[in-house]
Design an enzyme around this catalytic site. Structure first.
Site, PDB file in Angstrom:
ATOM      1  CE  LYS A  83      -4.467   0.912   2.176  1.00 25.29           C
ATOM      2  NZ  LYS A  83      -5.216   0.796   3.464  1.00 25.29           N
TER       3      LYS A  83
HETATM    4  O1  G3P Z   1      -7.566   1.796   5.382  1.00 29.14           O
HETATM    5  C1  G3P Z   1      -7.884   2.776   4.456  1.00 29.14           C
HETATM    6  C2  G3P Z   1      -9.189   3.458   4.766  1.00 29.14           C
HETATM    7  O2  G3P Z   1     -10.225   2.516   4.682  1.00 29.14           O
HETATM    8  C3  G3P Z   1      -9.182   4.145   6.104  1.00 29.14           C
HETATM    9  O3  G3P Z   1     -10.458   4.612   6.353  1.00 29.14           O
HETATM   10  O4  G3P Z   1     -11.962   5.296   8.224  1.00 29.14           O
HETATM   11  O5  G3P Z   1      -9.503   5.812   8.387  1.00 29.14           O
HETATM   12  O6  G3P Z   1     -10.958   7.039   6.756  1.00 29.14           O
HETATM   13  P1  G3P Z   1     -10.709   5.732   7.492  1.00 29.14           P
END
Ligand code: G3P
Length: 228
Positions: A83
């Site tokens: 990633k």
């Molecule tokens: O892991 C990537 C993404 O899904 C993170 O989401 O909830 O931290 O905006 P969030």
């Protein structure tokens, strides 16, 4: 649409992997930082549990560092996807990792222009964030729609991975807009289970069945005969 779980919790993946709905997983530095134990062991165990693409994120901000970290992370398990946060350096790192044969998930993508660049750099997955756009009053649905349309006919094979999913509606919208994958936190996956009519329907079936006690004996006999 394939479902990935967005978590750093092995216990959560153990719970939800039993449902038979997960095709992969995504982690990120914030999710892993919440967990006790060796990050490598966590990533490896999650990859084993989902037996599918499992994203592990680099933390360097320069391309050389991202590439070195990405190669090392990919060595944890054959299912690891590297990633890489979106940036010019991230595009360079993605292009170099792709050339080396590694799958890359470009993350923190919020617009169609970013998604177009990520696809051309060789990203296998493009993490299009929804929740964080909503958090600042921007329209995550419009953004995802544009990203899906912009990447739809690309020749690179890049897949749109809906991320930053905060509620079941985000999951539904991701599917209806044509995202290839949605990575969903365990909390939202559990919310997706629930509907009051399902609960009341099961209660009604159970109550009605109990009005015929002989049916319970019949079914137990059927099971016993089948297992004999
Ligand atoms: O892991 C990537 C993404 O899904 C993170 O989401 O909830 O931290 O905006 P969030």
């Amino acid at each position: 649409m394939k479902l990935f779980i967005d978590t750093g919790s092995v216990a959560e993946v153990e719970e939800i992997a039993r449902w038979g709905v997960l095709a992969g997983a995504t982690t990120n530095p914030s999710l892993l930082a919440k967990e006790q134990g060796d990050p490598g062991d966590i990533i490896r165990r999650i990859a084993e549990l989902v037996d599918g693409p499992t994203s592990a994120e680099v933390v360097s901000d320069d391309a050389d560092g991202m590439v070195s970290e990405g190669i090392a992370l990919a060595g944890i398990d054959p299912r690891v996807v590297v990633k890489v946060p979106f940036s010019a350096a991230g595009l360079e790192a993605t292009s170099r990792l792709h050339a080396l044969g590694h799958k890359v998930n470009m993350t923190l993508v919020f617009s169609a222009p970013q998604a177009i660049l990520a696809a051309e750099a060789g990203a296998t997955y493009i993490s299009a964030f929804l929740g964080r756009l909503d958090d600042i009053g921007m329209d995550s649905v419009d953004s995802l729609r544009e990203i899906v349309e912009a990447v739809a006919d690309n020749s690179t094979g890049a897949q749109v991975l809906a991320a930053s999913i905060r509620n079941p509606i985000h999951a539904t919208v991701s599917a209806t807009l044509g995202a290839d994958v949605a990575t969903i936190p365990g909390k939202v996956l559990r919310q997706m289970l629930n509907h009051p009519l399902t609960t009341s329907g099961i209660e009604t079936f159970t109550a009605d069945w109990k009005t015929r006690p002989e049916f319970a004996d019949w079914l137990k006999g059927l099971v016993a005969a089948n297992e004999a």
